[in-house]
Design a protein around this motif. Structure first.
Motif, PDB file in Angstrom:
ATOM      1  N   ARG A 577       0.837  -1.201   0.000  1.00  0.00           N
ATOM      2  CA  ARG A 577       0.000   0.000   0.000  1.00  0.00           C
ATOM      3  C   ARG A 577       0.878   1.259   0.000  1.00  0.00           C
ATOM      4  NH1 ARG A 577      -4.958   1.240  -1.524  1.00  0.00           N
ATOM      5  NH2 ARG A 577      -5.265   3.383  -0.917  1.00  0.00           N
ATOM      6  N   ASN A 578       1.927   1.228   0.815  1.00  0.00           N
ATOM      7  CA  ASN A 578       2.842   2.366   0.847  1.00  0.00           C
ATOM      8  C   ASN A 578       3.417   2.615  -0.535  1.00  0.00           C
ATOM      9  OD1 ASN A 578       2.499   2.787   3.522  1.00  0.00           O
ATOM     10  ND2 ASN A 578       4.399   1.785   4.170  1.00  0.00           N
ATOM     11  N   ILE A 583       4.625   7.161  -0.620  1.00  0.00           N
ATOM     12  CA  ILE A 583       4.969   8.095   0.452  1.00  0.00           C
ATOM     13  C   ILE A 583       6.413   8.535   0.292  1.00  0.00           C
ATOM     14  CG2 ILE A 583       5.298   8.231   2.950  1.00  0.00           C
ATOM     15  CD1 ILE A 583       2.914   6.090   2.896  1.00  0.00           C
ATOM     16  N   PRO A 584       6.684   9.829   0.314  1.00  0.00           N
ATOM     17  CA  PRO A 584       8.052  10.301   0.088  1.00  0.00           C
ATOM     18  C   PRO A 584       8.973   9.933   1.240  1.00  0.00           C
ATOM     19  CG  PRO A 584       6.614  12.114   0.634  1.00  0.00           C
ATOM     20  CD  PRO A 584       5.742  10.934   0.486  1.00  0.00           C
ATOM     21  N   SER A 585      10.280  10.014   0.975  1.00  0.00           N
ATOM     22  CA  SER A 585      11.247   9.654   1.995  1.00  0.00           C
ATOM     23  C   SER A 585      11.221  10.680   3.118  1.00  0.00           C
ATOM     24  CB  SER A 585      12.631   9.583   1.387  1.00  0.00           C
ATOM     25  OG  SER A 585      13.008  10.886   0.987  1.00  0.00           O
ATOM     26  N   ARG A 599       1.312  17.264   6.967  1.00  0.00           N
ATOM     27  CA  ARG A 599       0.392  16.379   7.670  1.00  0.00           C
ATOM     28  C   ARG A 599      -0.107  15.286   6.736  1.00  0.00           C
ATOM     29  NH1 ARG A 599      -4.736  18.688  10.571  1.00  0.00           N
ATOM     30  NH2 ARG A 599      -5.666  17.691   8.766  1.00  0.00           N
ATOM     31  N   GLN A 600      -0.278  15.660   5.476  1.00  0.00           N
ATOM     32  CA  GLN A 600      -0.799  14.655   4.560  1.00  0.00           C
ATOM     33  C   GLN A 600       0.247  13.650   4.143  1.00  0.00           C
ATOM     34  OE1 GLN A 600      -2.787  16.565   1.413  1.00  0.00           O
ATOM     35  NE2 GLN A 600      -4.538  17.078   2.691  1.00  0.00           N
ATOM     36  N   ASN A 601       1.510  14.013   4.303  1.00  0.00           N
ATOM     37  CA  ASN A 601       2.545  13.105   3.848  1.00  0.00           C
ATOM     38  C   ASN A 601       3.110  12.247   4.958  1.00  0.00           C
ATOM     39  OD1 ASN A 601       2.692  13.491   1.107  1.00  0.00           O
ATOM     40  ND2 ASN A 601       3.614  15.495   1.414  1.00  0.00           N
ATOM     41  N   ILE A 660      12.362   5.600   5.589  1.00  0.00           N
ATOM     42  CA  ILE A 660      13.598   6.362   5.437  1.00  0.00           C
ATOM     43  C   ILE A 660      13.816   6.745   3.980  1.00  0.00           C
ATOM     44  CG2 ILE A 660      16.111   6.209   5.615  1.00  0.00           C
ATOM     45  CD1 ILE A 660      14.831   6.438   8.273  1.00  0.00           C
ATOM     46  N   LEU A 661      13.684   5.761   3.072  1.00  0.00           N
ATOM     47  CA  LEU A 661      14.109   5.980   1.689  1.00  0.00           C
ATOM     48  C   LEU A 661      12.971   6.352   0.747  1.00  0.00           C
ATOM     49  CD1 LEU A 661      16.354   2.818   1.454  1.00  0.00           C
ATOM     50  CD2 LEU A 661      17.123   5.148   1.831  1.00  0.00           C
ATOM     51  N   GLY A 662      11.778   6.355   1.267  1.00  0.00           N
ATOM     52  CA  GLY A 662      10.646   6.564   0.374  1.00  0.00           C
ATOM     53  C   GLY A 662      10.025   5.222   0.047  1.00  0.00           C
ATOM     54  N   ALA A 663       8.699   5.225  -0.165  1.00  0.00           N
ATOM     55  CA  ALA A 663       7.993   3.956  -0.248  1.00  0.00           C
ATOM     56  C   ALA A 663       8.280   3.188  -1.527  1.00  0.00           C
ATOM     57  CB  ALA A 663       6.497   4.196  -0.120  1.00  0.00           C
ATOM     58  N   ARG A 664       8.864   3.858  -2.523  1.00  0.00           N
ATOM     59  CA  ARG A 664       9.033   3.153  -3.809  1.00  0.00           C
ATOM     60  C   ARG A 664      10.484   2.917  -4.154  1.00  0.00           C
ATOM     61  NH1 ARG A 664       4.637   6.367  -7.517  1.00  0.00           N
ATOM     62  NH2 ARG A 664       2.772   5.478  -6.556  1.00  0.00           N
TER      63      ARG A 664
END
Lengths: 777, 284
Positions: A577-578, A583-585, A599-601, A660-664
């Motif tokens: 899902r992430n 989701i950014p790092s 807040r949204q991130n 830490i690194l971002g979700a992707r």
């Protein structure tokens, strides 16, 4: 309430069905009545024979005891009908001429099983031995000894047709049947054994008896036991179970139990066989005391008057399906206590008051040596290392474990509440994986049902079981399901959208966009459908678990391990899902200045929740798989626990790396399609659609045709704050002074201020104008 | 000052604590199956097993559920006393009562059993019955009666001509009295006997024969946050009364100035209790 004739008749019919069920003894037909009558007659005859029996006379016409081992050894096809010529009925010796087992077995029992004899004053045995003992059983021989012929009367057989009223007469010898040997044998060399002792102190005095009555006048020295014995091979392919009455001699620590069926009325045999290995005087005393015990039991429980059809059928089934077994057990003495101390311990266990009994040091009930012999199948087995703690102590330790469990549930509820507070807007809930919580919810729901079921089965633990059930039920069906509903509601837009599309965050062609459901189901319909699904999965899974407990060990373990493994992969859906939500790092998130944006991130799951939940859920598994004397006697398998823990740790590490690194990070750059961007220039055509800017479009046209000196700004009304939004129009270079991050364009081509729409999107992911679903940003 | 006490337990920290303990301790003990340690009997626990700790803990858990219910009702009724004394004095009086009743009952019990081995006074009551009975005197002493009702029941067997009707006067404290009587009867002779002894202890304490009500205070309790400001100590009550006679507004300002720091503005939304917070997690 009005009652018409039909309803009245229906109610009367129902009541009739309720109250016309076979009463008391369960007789429903003439045939069964005759069966019961014949059975009663048989037992009355045998009981009067038993009354005339002395320590020095042989059994006469008692089912299963008509022949001795010697008779069969001489003539394997001897007819067992009483009286047998040349058989001595007026004397009794403990040898194979009289006993139903060979001298060799008698010798073993006298010498190495019931060998803690001598002066009874020296050894002190626990008077109350309610317990479940576990150990192993070894096969000594299954073909060495002759098989005793044990016929059973034909009247036990069920009727052949409905008009059959008179049960058949005569006897059946089952060993004449062809497939007899296949069922009636023990084929494994070594197996596991479970022995359950329960005391029979009080009995009902009639069929519908409400009150139980004490019968035992020699309670100090003799106890009647209910003995349940199961032994199986390691893989549980072959199982033998016996449930019968036994006699416990407290002075010598001997326990004798014999299985009971239509071919073996073992109750009458107990007095003679208790005397094996004793002197003649000892035999006499033992015989008379144990005979008195059985007489008291027989008379107080009104044995003859309380017979039921169910009992006859059980006897018949047991006679056909099972071997008869005689079990000789020798208990280990508790010489470290005297009689007063034992009484204090027993009282304290039965009715705790805080007496000075050191319950933590009460030893196990141990069977030092035991022998199991089957007369009609000629099997001899011996038991090793059978022991277990007192039932009351077991209940105490289970209670403590359950209190720990309740504490874990409370901790889980607390963590979940914190997590729910953390994600209190649809936008943030949208990033939570539905399936992660489905898995967690399934486990908790199953625990709740299992606790509820066991609360009715174990009355001693009713209170802690009900509280556990309540706690897990609250957790599963209120908190978790409630959270699932909000997650589902926030993701309902994405239900019928492919994964690639989701990664991209928008639909490719406009036609597909139109197919999306514009009417989004409200929370009430979502919750009702989710609750329905929850209940259905729960019941199915609970039945599967309950069912799996009776599977052979091999299948059961495969099922157990794979279920535990799958249900402990609950963070993978969240990882997925992430990645979808992208989701950014952490560094990028910190760079974003805008408070609303930050807040949204934020990361959807609290780290407190992830670590705590993993810990709470793994702790019981670790306990059951590594602590070998755990309360469920679950086998020890440290390797599995280590693998499982590493598996969970791996999941957490992946989640952390996404944080830490971002979700992707693990997807290569070109596989990631660009997500939908709300920040983009507006085309002139789009601008024209909005009717209120016609004149402005005209001026814009003029501006583009001729170089207009005025600074022209294209404006649209923001439907949220009702003030104007300056937009960047690609075709109009004059508008290029506008920052495209100041406004947002929805996929349905509506334009709002960035702050206005972001605030709105934290409440609902629907376009405020046309209610089309909005991809979360 | 209103005639009726406000309902609910808002601002009654000591009453609330007592009620919670009265209900929660028996519940926890029932779950862990350890209720029996709160049984206090001379034989066998004291003379045979020497379990003297039972004398000190028996008041903390009522073994029977019906006692729990009655004690809960009584603690709720006693909130008048907390209102009158202020929370700080109230908790000290409760603790003092607990000490006196525990000590005197235990000593009496041991003394009676040693001196008269034939006369059996074996059991002590369970739950806070002794403390509640001692506090009953304080309640009666300090709580005024609000109203009374005359029930006149004509006696049927004398006919209408007879004027002698059965008169029964009850007041607003009748419910409390009934609850106390039920509590005493519920524990049988032990309850009645020990209850009367403890009532006398309460009288002695109030009269000063058993010292400490006025000057015995546990210092560390003062730092417990909500005990800091007694709800309506008698002195403050008097102060409000006098100020009300002058100007009501000034008085109000005075109290506010005393309680609230000037730069501390009242929150714009009311404080949310834990239960409301739980529910809010669903609403949002």
């Amino acid at each position: 309430m009005e009652l018409d004739g039909n309803t009245l008749i229906f109610i009367i019919l129902i009541l009739f069905l309720f109250f016309s069920s076979p009463g008391g003894n369960g007789v429903t037909s003439q045939y069964e009545f005759n069966q019961l009558h014949l059975f009663t007659q048989q037992l009355e005859t045998e009981y009067s024979t038993f009354q005339n029996l002395t320590y020095n006379s042989n059994f006469k016409n008692i089912t299963g005891l008509k022949l001795s081992y010697h008779d069969v050894a001489e003539n394997a096809l001897i007819n067992a009908t009483y009286p047998i010529d040349s058989k001595n009925y007026e004397q009794w010796y403990n040898n194979e001429n009289y006993l139903i087992m060979p001298d060799e077995i008698t010798q073993i029992i006298g010498d190495s099983i019931w060998n803690i004899t001598g002066n009874g004053e020296e050894n002190i045995f626990p008077p109350i031995i309610t317990s479940t003992l576990l150990g192993t059983i070894t096969l000594n021989s299954n073909d060495k000894y002759s098989r005793l012929r044990m016929p059973f009367a034909n009247f036990y057989e069920p009727p052949r047709d409905f008009s059959d009223n008179i049960p058949p007469v005569g006897d059946t010898y089952m060993d004449d049947w062809e497939d007899y040997n296949e069922i009636h044998n023990v084929t494994f060399a070594k197996g596991e054994m479970k022995v359950q002792f329960t005391h029979v102190d009080k009995v009902f005095t009639s069929l519908q008896g409400k009150k139980k009555k004490y019968f035992n006048s020699q309670d100090e020295n003799w106890k009647l036991l209910n003995v349940k014995v199961d032994f199986t091979d390691k893989n549980e392919n072959e199982k033998h179970s016996i449930n019968t009455l036994g006699v416990y001699d407290i002075k010598t620590g001997r326990i004798l139990a014999m299985s009971e069926s239509a071919k073996f009325h073992s109750l009458f045999a107990l007095p003679h066989y208790m005397g094996i290995g004793m002197t003649k005087a000892g035999q006499k005393q033992t015989f008379e005391q144990s005979k008195k015990l059985i007489n008291e039991y027989w008379n107080t429980s009104k044995y003859i008057d309380t017979l039921t059809m169910g009992y006859i059928n059980t006897l018949y089934d047991d006679a056909i399906e099972k071997c008869e077994f005689m079990m000789f057990f020798q208990l280990k003495p508790w010489n470290q206590y005297n009689k007063d101390q034992l009484k204090i311990i027993d009282d304290e266990l039965k009715w705790p008051l805080g007496r000075p009994a050191n319950l933590t040091h009460v030893p196990d009930i141990v069977v030092t040596s035991g022998m199991v012999y089957s007369p009609d199948c000629g099997i001899s087995l011996s038991t090793n290392d059978i022991h277990g703690e007192r039932y009351e102590l077991k209940i105490r330790s289970i209670r403590i474990h359950m209190l720990c469990g309740i504490f874990l549930f409370a901790a889980q509820i607390y963590l979940l509440l914190r997590q729910m507070q953390h994600t209190n807007t649809p936008s943030s809930v949208n990033k939570i994986s539905f399936y992660t919580f489905c898995m967690i919810n399934l486990v908790d729901g199953c625990l709740a049902t299992l606790y509820f079921i066991s609360a009715t089965l174990v009355p001693e633990l009713y209170l802690p079981l009900v509280i556990s059930a309540f706690a897990s039920f609250i957790l599963a069906s209120i908190f978790e399901t409630r959270y699932l509903i909000s997650v589902y509601a926030s993701q309902v837009n994405e239900r019928n959208v492919g994964i690639i599309t989701l990664l991209r965050g928008r639909t490719e062609d406009p036609d597909a966009a139109n197919e999306r459901p514009v009417v989004i189901p409200d929370e009430a319909s979502i919750s009702s459908s989710l609750y329905g699904r929850f209940a259905f999965t729960l019941i199915t899974f609970t039945f599967l678990i309950l069912n799996s407990m009776s599977w052979p060990r091999h299948f059961r373990i495969i099922f157990e391990y794979s279920a535990i493994f799958i249900l402990n992969s609950y963070w993978w859906p969240q990882v997925f899902r992430n990645a979808i939500k992208g989701i950014p790092s952490r560094r990028e998130r910190e760079r974003i200045e805008n408070l609303a944006n930050r807040r949204q991130n934020k990361v959807p799951l609290l780290w407190k929740f992830i670590i705590g939940t993993t810990f709470i859920r793994t702790l019981p598994i670790i306990y059951f798989f590594t602590y070998s004397s755990n309360i469920f006697r679950h086998h020890k398998d440290t390797r599995f626990v280590v693998i499982l823990s590493l598996w969970l740790l791996f999941q957490i590490v992946v989640l952390y790396s996404q944080d830490i690194l971002g979700a992707r990070w693990f997807l290569s750059q070109h596989t990631i399609p660009e997500g939908y961007s709300y920040f983009k220039p507006v085309s002139l055509a789009l601008l024209k659609e909005h009717g209120d800017i016609d004149d402005m479009a005209d001026t814009a046209n003029k501006g583009s045709s001729g170089d207009h000196p005025h600074n022209i700004i294209a404006k649209v009304d923001c439907a949220i704050c009702m003030s104007e939004v300056p937009v960047y129009v690609e075709e109009l270079p004059e508008t290029h002074g506008v920052d495209i991050h100041d406004y947002m364009v929805t996929p349905c081509n509506h334009i709002f201020h960035t702050l206005c729409l972001e605030n709105w999107m934290s409440y609902k992911l629907q376009c405020p104008v046309c209610r089309a679903p909005l991809p979360p940003c | 000052m209103s005639v009726e006490n406000p309902t609910g337990l808002h601002n009654y920290p000591v009453t609330r604590t007592c009620m919670i303990l009265t209900a929660v301790v028996p519940f926890l003990m029932a779950v862990t199956n350890d209720k029996y340690i709160f049984l206090a009997q001379y034989d066998p626990f004291i003379n045979q097993y020497h379990q003297y700790y039972r004398f000190f803990i028996y008041q903390f858990c009522a073994v029977n559920e019906s006692d729990v219910m009655l004690l809960l009702l009584l603690w709720y009724d006693y909130r008048h006393v907390e209102r009158l004394f202020g929370s700080y004095k109230y908790i000290n009086v409760i603790l003092l009562t607990l000490i006196y009743t525990t000590g005197i009952l235990s000593l009496l019990n041991v003394a009676v059993n040693v001196l008269f081995p034939a006369i059996i006074w074996n059991k002590l009551p369970t739950g806070t019955l002794p403390t509640v009975l001692a506090l009953f005197h304080f309640y009666k002493q300090y709580t005024p009666q609000l109203y009374e009702v005359n029930l006149s029941l004509s006696q049927p067997w004398f006919g209408k001509s007879s004027n002698s009707s059965f008169r029964w006067t009850i007041n607003n404290q009748v419910f409390l009295n009934i609850t106390i009587i039920l509590l005493l009867l519920n524990q049988g002779l032990v309850g009645i006997g020990c209850g009367l002894i403890c009532w006398i202890i309460g009288i002695f304490m109030e009269k000063g024969l058993l010292p400490g009500v006025d000057n015995w205070r546990l210092p560390f309790l003062r730092h417990v946050s909500h005990l800091d400001t007694p709800l309506s100590g008698s002195s403050r009550y008097r102060m409000i009364q006098s100020q009300q006679q002058t100007t009501e507004l000034d008085a109000l300002n005075g109290i506010q100035g005393e309680n609230v720091h000037p730069d501390d503005e009242a929150p714009d939304e009311p404080e949310r209790s834990l239960g409301v917070q739980f529910l809010d997690t669903f609403r949002r």
